[in-house]
Motif scaffolding. Sequence first.
Motif, PDB file in Angstrom:
ATOM      1  N   ASP A  95       0.834  -1.212   0.000  1.00 49.48           N
ATOM      2  CA  ASP A  95       0.000   0.000   0.000  1.00 49.48           C
ATOM      3  C   ASP A  95       0.865   1.256   0.000  1.00 49.48           C
ATOM      4  OD1 ASP A  95      -2.351  -1.420  -0.047  1.00 49.48           O
ATOM      5  OD2 ASP A  95      -2.642  -1.379   2.126  1.00 49.48           O
ATOM      6  N   SER A 132       0.739   4.066  -2.961  1.00 40.49           N
ATOM      7  CA  SER A 132       0.508   5.477  -2.639  1.00 40.49           C
ATOM      8  C   SER A 132       1.629   6.353  -3.188  1.00 40.49           C
ATOM      9  CB  SER A 132       0.411   5.640  -1.119  1.00 40.49           C
ATOM     10  OG  SER A 132       0.225   6.999  -0.770  1.00 40.49           O
ATOM     11  N   ASP A 172       0.952   9.163  -6.155  1.00 38.44           N
ATOM     12  CA  ASP A 172       1.243  10.574  -5.864  1.00 38.44           C
ATOM     13  C   ASP A 172       2.317  11.118  -6.806  1.00 38.44           C
ATOM     14  OD1 ASP A 172      -0.583  10.544  -3.846  1.00 38.44           O
ATOM     15  OD2 ASP A 172       0.877  10.323  -2.219  1.00 38.44           O
TER      16      ASP A 172
END
Length: 268
Positions: free
Chosen positions: A218, A222, A226
């Motif tokens: 995860d 992320s 981003d």
Amino acid sequence: MKVGNIEQFKHLSQFRDLKDFNNNIEQWMIDLKSKFTKSELIALKRLIRYSSKVAGVCNAKIATIVSATHELDGIGISRSTFKRMVTKAKAFGLLTVYETERKNGSQSSNLYVFNRYPVKEDVSISQTIELPKEKKLNCPQTNNLSKTSNQNNINKRNENVSDKKYLGDKLDGSFTSSRVPAEFRDLVKCFYDDYKTIEELWKVIQIQTYYLTYYSLDDRISLAIDSFKQLIRNIKQGRKVRNIFGYYWGIVQKKLDAEYKSILFEVA
């Protein structure tokens, strides 16, 4: 256990190689990362790095490891922080610690041995599925075999011609490897609908976080999302990007550097 060169403790390693060790640490961190404070994570990360010569085994002194966090990590930790980390790691089953002694019987540095991530034993396929018994086949006559082989070759050539004609050279994002997380794939293909581009961008994340063994999947997703959003935003704002992979690499690197500095200041 007598103190000695790290090579003498190879038999205690539970891992095939360094990659196997890192994969296991990654699995451990998915469960345990939140259990450690940020300063304890720095201590654990440094211990992991000292356990690379013999995968998962370290005999470095506490003072050596603590000193490395000061000299190499910028802002170090204390001995008590390291000991707290070891106590937690032992309780969680991540570490096994052995005491060593010198030839004169006095106590020396501890030996730290990382344990494999516990998984349920896989049941052998042969135990769950009854394999068909081998059967004798009637071999075709030589003439028939020759005709069949020639016909198959003709059909194969025709299929290849047909495939090239209708498939084309470019494959879209739906052909992306299953190793790439769906969330990242679906975002990137909105802008670069090409399986190879998506896989290469994800490879940047894998390489940049390879040694960040406390990073969960995860966390990687992320970071990837981003960073890609920043890439697209910069391009939309007029930034000229000749090589999106090199530019993306730079974005990811800056984010990781900023995160690391933030951790160090918080534990200062």
